[in-house]
Design a protein around this motif. Structure first.
Motif, PDB file in Angstrom:
ATOM      1  N   TRP A  33     -40.070   4.032  19.500  1.00  0.00           N
ATOM      2  CA  TRP A  33     -39.445   4.537  20.726  1.00  0.00           C
ATOM      3  C   TRP A  33     -38.880   3.398  21.563  1.00  0.00           C
ATOM      4  CZ3 TRP A  33     -36.892   7.760  23.405  1.00  0.00           C
ATOM      5  CH2 TRP A  33     -36.811   7.625  24.790  1.00  0.00           C
ATOM      6  N   GLN A  34     -39.596   2.278  21.660  1.00  0.00           N
ATOM      7  CA  GLN A  34     -39.125   1.147  22.451  1.00  0.00           C
ATOM      8  C   GLN A  34     -37.824   0.588  21.870  1.00  0.00           C
ATOM      9  OE1 GLN A  34     -42.614  -1.363  22.336  1.00  0.00           O
ATOM     10  NE2 GLN A  34     -43.380  -0.602  24.301  1.00  0.00           N
ATOM     11  N   ASP A  37     -35.086   3.139  22.664  1.00  0.00           N
ATOM     12  CA  ASP A  37     -34.722   3.050  24.080  1.00  0.00           C
ATOM     13  C   ASP A  37     -33.876   1.810  24.345  1.00  0.00           C
ATOM     14  OD1 ASP A  37     -35.152   3.953  26.954  1.00  0.00           O
ATOM     15  OD2 ASP A  37     -35.984   1.930  27.055  1.00  0.00           O
ATOM     16  N   VAL A  41     -30.465   4.302  24.314  1.00  0.00           N
ATOM     17  CA  VAL A  41     -30.531   5.042  25.579  1.00  0.00           C
ATOM     18  C   VAL A  41     -29.715   4.309  26.629  1.00  0.00           C
ATOM     19  CG1 VAL A  41     -32.041   5.897  27.401  1.00  0.00           C
ATOM     20  CG2 VAL A  41     -32.795   5.999  25.014  1.00  0.00           C
TER      21      VAL A  41
END
Length: 243
Positions: A33-34, A37, A41
């Protein structure tokens, strides 16, 4: 006691393994996820507009000594074909680039530096020059020519990526050519000589000669030719005791 531990392991070992597996999976998901992101994102202001900002950064120590820099202008081309071969486009870009050359002085060990007392010569068997990653400055492009009957947004993005990748590859090939590597090693000799001038002067050997060799030059038996006898760390240690 051993029976007790074995019974405890049989009773709770499965639960511990499951817990560890959950921790590992959770860590992998968090790391994933990091990265997502960081890379995909879009950071926005309170009003929803995208903002220019640093998303992630890190600083680390380095022992590499920059000894040379290659700079110039690269012309890069790319092609794209879509729509079952009906939509063909191409792009030509000219932009400046630079490539740095380094010597990792952190890899030097006492055994790599030897002293010839008769000729007052320090022999430095240095690690080879390393070519850095090319810096292609796309913000200073002097020419951008895109051709094609109809260039879609996706095609334009693909052309831009390929042009950048091709420029990086061409700059790397030029920087690694035998001629450029030979030139970089010569600059490396000068840089290492200056770096070692201070400790030599402090040891009372300010007028000593420094000979720097790199791995491709040490395929022959250069040590015999230079008649090296004493490791430099022993010379410095003995001189320190004499004082």
């Amino acid at each position: 006691m051993a029976d007790t531990l074995n019974g405890w392991a049989k009773r709770y070992g499965g639960a511990i393994a499951v817990a560890l597996l959950i921790v590992v999976i959770g860590g992998a998901m968090l790391a994933g996820w990091q990265r997502y992101d960081r890379d995909y994102v879009v950071a926005v202001e309170d009003d929803g507009s995208a903002v220019t900002k640093i998303i992630a950064e890190k600083i680390a120590g380095a022992s590499a000594l920059k000894v040379s820099e290659l700079s110039g202008t690269v012309q890069s081309t790319a092609q794209d074909v879509r729509g079952f071969g009906l939509l063909k486009s191409d792009q030509v870009v000219k932009m400046p680039y630079s490539v740095d050359y380094f010597v990792d002085v952190g890899k030097l060990r006492p055994g790599d530096m030897e002293w010839n007392a008769d000729s007052r010569t320090l022999i430095v068997n240095a690690p080879d020059v390393v070519v850095g990653k090319p810096n292609v400055d796309e913000s200073r492009r002097t020419l951008v020519r895109t051709g094609g009957m109809f260039v879609t947004r996706q095609a334009g993005e693909a052309l831009s990526r390929r042009v950048s990748a091709h420029a990086q590859t061409r700059a790397t090939a030029s920087a690694r050519s035998p001629e450029r590597m030979a030139q970089a090693r010569e600059y490396g000799r000068v840089a290492l000589g200056k770096l070692l001038a201070a400790p030599l002067a402090a040891a009372g050997q300010g007028d000593a000669r420094v000979i720097v060799t790199f791995p491709p030059e040490r395929k022959g038996d250069n040590r015999e030719r230079w008649d090296v006898t004493t490791p430099v760390n022993e010379v410095l240690a003995n001189r320190g005791k004499a004082r």
